[in-house]
Design a protein around this motif. Structure first.
Motif, PDB file in Angstrom:
ATOM      1  N   TYR A  26      43.334  71.885  50.424  1.00 49.22           N
ATOM      2  CA  TYR A  26      42.909  71.942  51.829  1.00 49.22           C
ATOM      3  C   TYR A  26      42.470  70.544  52.243  1.00 49.22           C
ATOM      4  O   TYR A  26      41.730  69.876  51.525  1.00 49.22           O
ATOM      5  N   LYS A  73      46.735  73.060  54.903  1.00 44.30           N
ATOM      6  CA  LYS A  73      46.765  73.292  53.460  1.00 44.30           C
ATOM      7  C   LYS A  73      48.196  73.209  52.945  1.00 44.30           C
ATOM      8  O   LYS A  73      49.154  73.302  53.702  1.00 44.30           O
ATOM      9  N   TRP A 101      45.617  75.771  45.968  1.00 45.26           N
ATOM     10  CA  TRP A 101      45.716  75.279  47.344  1.00 45.26           C
ATOM     11  C   TRP A 101      44.934  73.980  47.511  1.00 45.26           C
ATOM     12  O   TRP A 101      43.803  73.869  47.048  1.00 45.26           O
ATOM     13  N   ILE A 127      40.764  75.709  57.552  1.00 42.23           N
ATOM     14  CA  ILE A 127      41.559  76.230  56.446  1.00 42.23           C
ATOM     15  C   ILE A 127      43.052  76.254  56.784  1.00 42.23           C
ATOM     16  O   ILE A 127      43.864  76.643  55.947  1.00 42.23           O
ATOM     17  N   GLU A 128      43.403  75.816  57.982  1.00 42.85           N
ATOM     18  CA  GLU A 128      44.803  75.866  58.375  1.00 42.85           C
ATOM     19  C   GLU A 128      45.610  74.681  57.855  1.00 42.85           C
ATOM     20  O   GLU A 128      46.822  74.743  57.764  1.00 42.85           O
TER      21      GLU A 128
END
Length: 179
Positions: A82, A90, A80, A87-88
């Protein structure tokens, strides 16, 4: 030279032209993330291949201790990227560890911060959907945080170096060339 941690000097050439182990030739690229203060040396670049493919290229020393590095090479799914503080924001990628840095330091801080030959990690050719998502994630100003998480259960933490417009410029100028 850049001082990253007390008494530890980072001397690695992390720029994309120095990347080892790639199956393609890079024609041009842009740094989109670089090591954050107090974090291991790292550079994330968005690059164009001579075949017209677009890739993310990460040059760093993965924080994996020496005895366990023998299994470092190969494909890693579910990595992932980021961008920003939360954390949204990504996007998921597949990365390949294509070159393993040399050395066998027993002290983990020396191994990670004192690198002189980084690991090279690269995505397969990105889809245009992935590139568009990447441009959007980087927005109109360089992001405060850029993190790559999930390469052999590790994380690489950087600050943004360029906004989405730099990614767009590389995309627009990326065409196949004959060598």
């Amino acid at each position: 030279m850049l001082l990253l941690a007390p008494n530890i000097v980072q001397s690695a050439n992390l720029d994309w032209p120095a990347a080892k182990g790639l199956s393609f030739k890079i024609t041009h690229g842009v740094e989109i993330g670089r090591n954050a203060t107090g974090k291991p040396a790292a550079q994330l670049s968005f690059v164009c291949s001579a075949q017209g493919g677009l890739h993310l290229l990460l040059r760093t020393r993965l924080p994996i201790e020496y005895p366990y590095r023998k299994n470092l090479m190969g494909r890693v799914n579910d990595v992932w990227l980021y961008v920003g503080k939360g954390i949204e924001r990504k996007i998921q990628f597949v990365f390949d560890v294509v070159a393993q840095g040399r050395g066998n330091a027993q002290d983990l801080d020396e191994w990670i911060f004192g690198i002189d030959d980084p690991d090279t990690i690269v995505t397969p050719q990105m889809s245009m959907e992935q590139v568009a998502s990447l441009e959007n994630l980087f927005g109109t100003t360089p992001p405060t945080r850029v993190s790559v998480v999930g390469i052999w259960e590790t994380g690489v933490f950087m600050v943004g170096a360029h906004p989405g417009s730099a990614i767009r410029k590389i995309r627009e100028n990326c065409v196949a060339t004959s060598d």
